[in-house]
Design an enzyme around this catalytic site. Structure first.
Site, PDB file in Angstrom:
ATOM      1  N   SER A 133      16.988 -40.067  55.812  1.00  0.00           N
ATOM      2  CA  SER A 133      16.661 -38.444  56.068  1.00  0.00           C
ATOM      3  C   SER A 133      17.164 -37.725  55.066  1.00  0.00           C
ATOM      4  CB  SER A 133      16.982 -38.212  57.487  1.00  0.00           C
ATOM      5  OG  SER A 133      16.877 -36.727  57.395  1.00  0.00           O
ATOM      6  N   TYR A 146      23.662 -36.853  64.098  1.00  0.00           N
ATOM      7  CA  TYR A 146      22.308 -37.472  63.332  1.00  0.00           C
ATOM      8  C   TYR A 146      22.538 -37.468  61.900  1.00  0.00           C
ATOM      9  CZ  TYR A 146      17.726 -37.681  61.837  1.00  0.00           C
ATOM     10  OH  TYR A 146      16.434 -37.928  61.197  1.00  0.00           O
TER      11      TYR A 146
END
Length: 245
Positions: A133, A146
């Protein structure tokens, strides 16, 4: 016929990737926790799709699923797509159990499955595509663990690429920004389909990322994309935070 092993195919990028690869003439082994979603996808995609229902964090179930694959379904491509983001609280008030769940899913399960399938991928001179990501590079408030897990995925991919030098196995880290999926709708807590996390932002779609995975997987075998960062035109970088006293 080539085979792709794609995790997390019950929604979003995983489901779009499964459809894209079957449409391209590949077979797909698709994993997910939701049996009813897998069954529906199997009904849609037919004999070219093999569903495996288990939680990626369950070591025994994961191993049994891999061992149970027929020899002619050995993967030429591993797509580590399954992952999750839980909570947006700052670290000082975050839920430790949510942190552990993200680490177990986004890091431990990815490492374990990759390690398990590596011998076959080396034998077949296959490829690995890991879904990281932009959060791996650009931190944001509440992204704490995350972002850390996705930074791990990126660095793990680069490390694999180095270790697998000379084997013919290609490794890519794909690092998307805003992608509109079921996940972003659920995070708003709204039942209104138009009330999504990225409403009005013209984000990327799951199909955009699936097409990117397909492109990488079908490049000539002498080409390797080490890392690929994608954002919609509507998204770019923010400035530093400053506290003034």
């Amino acid at each position: 016929m080539k085979t792709a092993f794609i995790t997390g195919v019950t929604a979003g990028i995983g489901a779009a990737a499964a459809r894209r690869f079957v449409a391209g003439g590949w077979r797909v082994v698709g994993t997910g926790r939701r049996r009813e979603r897998l069954d529906a996808l199997a009904q849609e995609l037919g004999d070219s799709f093999r569903p495996l229902a288990f939680d990626m964090r369950d070591e025994r179930a994961r191993e049994a699923a891999v061992v149970g694959l027929p020899q002619n379904w050995s993967p030429d491509l591993l797509v580590n797509n399954a992952g999750l983001a839980l909570g947006t609280a700052p670290a000082q008030t975050a839920d430790l159990n949510q942190w552990r769940t993200m680490i177990d899913t986004n890091v431990v399960a990815v490492v374990a499955l990759t390690h398990r399938l590596l011998p076959g991928l080396i034998e077949r001179k296959g490829a690995i595509v890991n879904l990281s990501s932009v959060a791996a590079t650009y931190p944001y408030a509440g992204g704490n663990v995350y972002g850390g897990t996705k930074a791990f995925v990126r660095q793990f991919s680069l490390g694999l690429r180095s270790d697998l030098h000379g084997t013919g196995v290609r490794v890519t880290s794909i690092e998307p920004g805003m992608v509109e999926t079921e996940f972003t709708t659920v995070r708003t807590g709204s039942q209104d389909a138009s009330d999504t996390l990225y409403a009005g932002a013209d984000p990327m779609t799951a199909e955009d990322i699936a097409e990117t995975i397909w492109w990488i997987a079908t490049l000539p075998p002498h080409l390797n994309v080490n890392a690929l960062e994608l954002m919609p035109v509507s998204q770019s970088f923010g400035g530093f935070q400053v506290v003034r006293t």
